[in-house]
Design an enzyme around this catalytic site. Structure first.
Site, PDB file in Angstrom:
ATOM      1  N   ASP A 323       0.867  -1.175   0.000  1.00 48.49           N
ATOM      2  CA  ASP A 323       0.000   0.000   0.000  1.00 48.49           C
ATOM      3  C   ASP A 323       0.910   1.233   0.000  1.00 48.49           C
ATOM      4  O   ASP A 323       2.103   1.139   0.262  1.00 48.49           O
ATOM      5  CB  ASP A 323      -0.948  -0.028   1.216  1.00 48.49           C
ATOM      6  CG  ASP A 323      -2.177   0.854   0.992  1.00 48.49           C
ATOM      7  OD1 ASP A 323      -2.171   1.676   0.056  1.00 48.49           O
ATOM      8  OD2 ASP A 323      -3.161   0.722   1.754  1.00 48.49           O
ATOM      9  N   GLU A 526      -9.998   7.384   3.989  1.00 51.36           N
ATOM     10  CA  GLU A 526      -9.108   6.741   4.948  1.00 51.36           C
ATOM     11  C   GLU A 526      -8.472   7.761   5.878  1.00 51.36           C
ATOM     12  O   GLU A 526      -8.020   8.805   5.447  1.00 51.36           O
ATOM     13  CB  GLU A 526      -8.011   5.963   4.233  1.00 51.36           C
ATOM     14  CG  GLU A 526      -7.373   6.732   3.104  1.00 51.36           C
ATOM     15  CD  GLU A 526      -6.211   5.987   2.469  1.00 51.36           C
ATOM     16  OE1 GLU A 526      -5.471   5.312   3.163  1.00 51.36           O
ATOM     17  OE2 GLU A 526      -6.063   6.130   1.251  1.00 51.36           O
TER      18      GLU A 526
HETATM   19  C1  BGC Z   1      -3.622   9.626  -2.702  1.00 47.42           C
HETATM   20  C2  BGC Z   1      -4.459   8.426  -2.372  1.00 47.42           C
HETATM   21  C3  BGC Z   1      -3.749   7.628  -1.361  1.00 47.42           C
HETATM   22  C4  BGC Z   1      -3.350   8.462  -0.184  1.00 47.42           C
HETATM   23  C5  BGC Z   1      -2.533   7.664   0.759  1.00 47.42           C
HETATM   24  C6  BGC Z   1      -3.342  10.417  -1.463  1.00 47.42           C
HETATM   25  O1  BGC Z   1      -2.574  11.524  -1.727  1.00 47.42           O
HETATM   26  O2  BGC Z   1      -4.241  10.415  -3.628  1.00 47.42           O
HETATM   27  O3  BGC Z   1      -4.704   7.621  -3.465  1.00 47.42           O
HETATM   28  O4  BGC Z   1      -4.549   6.586  -0.955  1.00 47.42           O
HETATM   29  O5  BGC Z   1      -2.662   9.612  -0.550  1.00 47.42           O
HETATM   30  O6  BGC Z   1      -2.171   8.324   1.921  1.00 47.42           O
HETATM   31  C1  BGC Z   2      -5.113   3.068   0.339  1.00 45.90           C
HETATM   32  C2  BGC Z   2      -5.413   1.975  -0.634  1.00 45.90           C
HETATM   33  C3  BGC Z   2      -5.358   2.505  -2.034  1.00 45.90           C
HETATM   34  C4  BGC Z   2      -4.039   3.174  -2.287  1.00 45.90           C
HETATM   35  C5  BGC Z   2      -3.922   3.788  -3.652  1.00 45.90           C
HETATM   36  C6  BGC Z   2      -3.872   3.811  -0.017  1.00 45.90           C
HETATM   37  O1  BGC Z   2      -3.684   4.905   0.815  1.00 45.90           O
HETATM   38  O2  BGC Z   2      -4.984   2.508   1.624  1.00 45.90           O
HETATM   39  O3  BGC Z   2      -6.658   1.404  -0.363  1.00 45.90           O
HETATM   40  O4  BGC Z   2      -5.563   1.465  -2.942  1.00 45.90           O
HETATM   41  O5  BGC Z   2      -3.847   4.202  -1.340  1.00 45.90           O
HETATM   42  O6  BGC Z   2      -4.696   4.891  -3.804  1.00 45.90           O
END
Ligand code: BGC
Ligand code: BGC
Length: 849
Positions: A323, A526
């Site tokens: 990830d 998230e």
């Molecule tokens: C991205 C996301 C990613 C996240 C992780 C963002 O800047 O656009 O896709 O999941 O950072 O921390």
């Molecule tokens: C998220 C994932 C995601 C990845 C790419 C991460 O921060 O936990 O679920 O697939 O970013 O965007």
């Protein structure tokens, strides 16, 4: 420890309802017991031709090319030339990243960039081996990064439908929309089984019930990838899917994103593993390692779980992708160096921006034998296996660039069907719903005509914020759906977000016969979405006020609640005659009117059929609430949901006393952890002028005397840099709209804790404050403590709450949990501001008490 289980024997019901017993001994330790995992065969029989082709390619590949294959970079940070030069194996677009940095990039733009990456990967002019690149994207509720795509309800809503066959169709439709844009791979489905609903990814989970997750994981994987026995499995109109996040992401303590899961192994397997046990046999080709740890050990470096369990015991022969920089949490690792992750069984690093440095370091480690040849070869073999199976070498893309697929009518109809099936009716006094449409319908609330709010996070942008109507061509708001249907049925629906109405609101001069009030959570994704309390609108209650005002005016009230998780809404339930949970329905808002209204003759058109995918709380402390828990006393149990004809049984007088902190242990009170936590909001106070800090960077008006910007301490944007120019004295304040009773924190010897970094030692007065309304303040000089810190480094500070109390703070009615004031120029940063029970004793700043 053992968060959800207590007593010496607890039951974990597995999908087939056979009760498996857990003993105390098993709960205590993370002792490894591979027997708790079923022994699975690989989903596909080994194919000698494929393996021979891989061997043939690998014989020709240099070590540089092999290392390139295990790197995945983000499209903002890598060009096709880089891909060619470094033989990079994969790219992704993160949430909110688009080709050419343009939100409105067309499907054609996406395809062109994809073709450019593909060509670069196949370019052998430097003598390398042609290996097609694989592009991954988070198509988690439809192809949600691209404007105009069909947005399906988020997983939690799909969970309410209990309809795996529909999930399969959604997988098929999503795969098609993605295939149009030249993207080969989706980072979906999320098959987390959530335990603590405060987790900001609860809505990405289908259910707290492992059986539902198990059935859906299989259906979604089969929908996205095709059936493993089909000739076009993974090819043509199909995609490569990902089972994520392996493993235990939904079970972290307190629902903290990227936190620690502390369950015994049997529970890890039976609860959190449920989706893997069906996704793997269905042939899912990739698994994403999780950010979280299991009993203190990070998954990205977990050899036992990644290799012994997933690959050996569960027979997984695809590849494990990391990830987003997740490898850096492994002890001894950093973003740009982590041999330990590969050695543990990770096959591909997701390293968005720092890929070049990681590439060089990994290459050195491979050459020096720090990463074994066999392990590197195995990772590359797995990646090539998936690429061959997915037909990437043939580069057959029947849907690429095709018009009329993205957001087409058929897919929108399917999403609308999913919306209908996801609605859960919790309360329905006197069978108020379904509503006869030939009436005056007042549609109220800020969610009624708000595509951002109905779509939630992972929608065009990462957190789902910053979107407007223009970002959703083809979509329908909930109000638009109601309005069209009611008008066609001889009634009239009028939008009034505030709930105000007058004699001229309805064309027929009458008042509202019924009010439909649509409200709920703002979008989040998230870790920004983690909350400290499950109380809805903690410290605010503006929606409750609307419900009450309508009720007081004698109008029957239907609540339509938009949410990514169960929340404590007893007050809103009491103030509603009917209550429908609509989750995060996505782009097809008409699905709500379909079920909410009868036809003009009063006949039901679509039954309410949604069943709760998560138990619904009666008390604020019920953050971990599921049938696997000993004290299971929900307000509405898992599976609850009234039909259109059933009688409502819930009381109109539910307890409105949340009993937040009187039950169980007092937990840390979060003030600003990654972001300000409700009820606290962050404000700049420039000599009395308040500015609310909303975006990543905010400054006080005119001369920007004070600036607050989001910066990274440990993870993205988890800290705030504050700078005072010193033109006037001023402060940054964490304020609530209403006074908060935090007296228990004082009583339980808590300390205010925070992480700080000063850029230079301050030589003037800096104060820390806790406020409690007009003239009520406890202020402490801080500069001598700050002066002891090493400039430029992070340190943590703790202050006994008693010190603030002695200076005049009344913790029974706190209006500002924390403020920092400076009279002169100062640059500093803060993070993790919280009240920690019991921490006063060892606090840095102590008081008599
Ligand atoms: C991205 C996301 C990613 C996240 C992780 C963002 O800047 O656009 O896709 O999941 O950072 O921390
Ligand atoms: C998220 C994932 C995601 C990845 C790419 C991460 O921060 O936990 O679920 O697939 O970013 O965007």
């Amino acid at each position: 420890m053992g968060a959800i289980l207590s007593g010496c024997e607890s039951e974990v019901r597995s999908s087939n309802n056979n009760a498996a017993k857990l003993t105390n001994g098993e709960q205590a330790a993370a002792s490894q017991n591979i027997e708790v995992w079923p022994k699975l065969n690989p989903a596909l029989d080994p194919d000698p031709a494929v393996e021979a082709k891989i061997s043939h390619l690998m014989e020709k590949m240099t070590i540089e090319e092999k290392v390139g294959q295990i790197i995945q970079a983000e499209i903002k940070y890598i060009t096709p030339e880089d891909v060619k030069k470094y033989h990079i194996g994969s790219v992704l677009n993160g949430g909110g990243t688009y080709p050419n940095n343009d939100k409105f990039s067309s499907p054609q733009d996406w395809l062109e960039l994809s073709e450019a990456f593909f060509k670069a990967s196949m370019d052998t002019s430097d003598g390398g081996v042609a290996i097609p690149i694989i592009w991954g994207s988070d198509a988690v509720h439809g192809h949600n990064n691209i404007v105009g795509a069909t947005l399906f309800p988020h997983n939690i809503g799909l969970g309410a439908a209990r309809d795996p066959e529909m999930i399969r169709r959604i997988g098929i439709a999503t795969a098609k929309e993605v295939a149009v844009t030249g993207v080969d791979w989706t980072f979906a489905p999320t098959i987390a089984v959530v335990r603590d609903d405060r987790w900001g990814r609860t809505y990405e989970s289908y259910s707290e019930d492992p059986a539902v997750v198990g059935a859906y994981a299989q259906a979604m994987v089969e929908g996205l990838q095709g059936d493993k026995s089909d000739a076009d499995f993974l090819r043509g109109e199909n995609l490569v899917a990902t089972a994520k996040h392996f493993i235990g992401d939904g079970g972290t303590v307190r629902g903290i994103d990227r936190g620690d899961n502390q369950v015994p192994e049997r529970e890890l397997a039976e609860v959190h593993g449920a989706g893997y046990l069906s996704a793997l046999p269905a042939g899912v080709q990739t698994v994403m390692a999780s950010f979280n740890s299991w009993n203190g050990e990070r998954l990205h470096g977990h050899r036992y779980l990644l290799t012994n369990v997933l690959k050996e015991r569960l027979g997984f022969d695809g590849f494990v992708v990391g990830d987003w920089n997740g490898h850096r949490f492994v002890p001894g690792c950093s973003v740009d160096s982590c041999a330990a992750a590969i050695n543990a069984g990770l096959d591909m690093f997701m390293v968005p921006s720092d890929w070049k440095a990681l590439y060089h370091n990994t290459l050195e480690q491979a050459k020096a034998g720090e990463i074994g040849t066999e392990r590197l070869n195995d990772a590359v073999r797995r990646i090539l296996r998936v690429k061959i199976r997915a037909g990437l070498f043939e580069h057959i893309r029947p849907l690429a660039g095709k018009d009329g697929i993205l957001g087409n009518k058929e897919h929108r109809e399917l999403a609308r069907e999913a919306v209908r099936k996801s609605l859960v009716l919790l309360k329905n006094n006197e069978k108020l719903v379904p509503i006869n449409p030939s009436q005056n319908v007042l549609v109220v609330g800020d969610g009624a005509h708000n595509l951002s709010k109905q779509s939630g996070g992972w929608t065009i942008s990462w957190q789902g914020t910053g979107n407007t109507r223009e970002d959703f061509p083809g979509a329908t708001t909930i109000f638009e759906g109601i309005q069209a249907f009611v008008a066609a049925s001889g009634g009239q629906a009028v939008l009034s977000e505030s709930g105000d109405f007058s004699a001229s609101t309805f064309a027929n001069g009458g008042g509202p016969d019924v009010a439909v009030v649509v409200y709920g959570e703002e979008p989040y994704a998230e870790w920004h979405g983690d909350i400290a309390s499950i109380e809805y609108q903690l410290g605010e209650k503006s929606d409750l006020a609307k419900l009450k005002a309508l009720r007081d005016a004698g109008i029957p009230v239907v609540s339509v609640f938009l949410t990514g998780r169960p929340l404590w809404v007893n007050k809103e339930l009491n103030a509603s005659d009917a209550f429908v949970v609509a989750w995060l329905p996505g782009s097809e808002g008409q699905g709500i009117a379909d079920v909410l209204f009868t036809d003009e003759n009063g006949n039901v058109r679509y039954e309410f059929s949604g069943k709760l995918p998560f138990s619904w709380p009666e008390f604020v402390h019920q953050t971990v609430l599921n049938p696997y828990h000993d004290e299971y006393q929900p307000l509405f149990a898992l599976g609850y949901g009234l039909g259109s004809e059933s009688e409502s049984t819930v009381s109109n007088r539910l307890s409105e006393d949340g009993e937040t902190y009187s039950i169980g242990e007092l937990e840390d009170a979060w003030v600003l952890v990654s972001r300000p936590r409700a009820p606290w909001g962050l404000y700049i106070d420039d000599a009395g002028t308040l500015t609310s800090v909303t975006g990543n960077r905010m400054a006080s008006p005119d001369d920007e005397n004070i600036t607050v910007a989001s910066i990274d301490m440990e993870s993205q944007e988890d800290a705030r840099a504050i700078s005072w120019k010193g033109a006037r004295s001023g402060a940054v304040r964490l304020m609530a709209n209403s006074k908060q009773d935090l007296s228990r924190y004082l009583a339980e010897s808590s300390a205010l804790m925070l992480d700080v970094r000063v850029d230079r030692k301050p030589s003037h007065s800096v104060t820390a404050e806790v406020r409690c309304g007009d003239g009520c303040v406890g202020a402490l000089p801080l500069q001598s403590y700050l002066a002891e810190l090493e400039p430029g480094s992070w340190a943590s500070i703790s202050i006994d709450l008693q010190c603030f109390a002695e200076q005049g703070a009344d913790f029974g009615r706190v209006s500002e949990a924390f403020a920092l004031a400076s009279e002169e120029e100062l640059n500093m940063a803060v993070a993790n501001i919280r009240y920690v029970p019991g921490a006063a004793e060892n606090a840095m700043v102590k008081c008599a008490g």
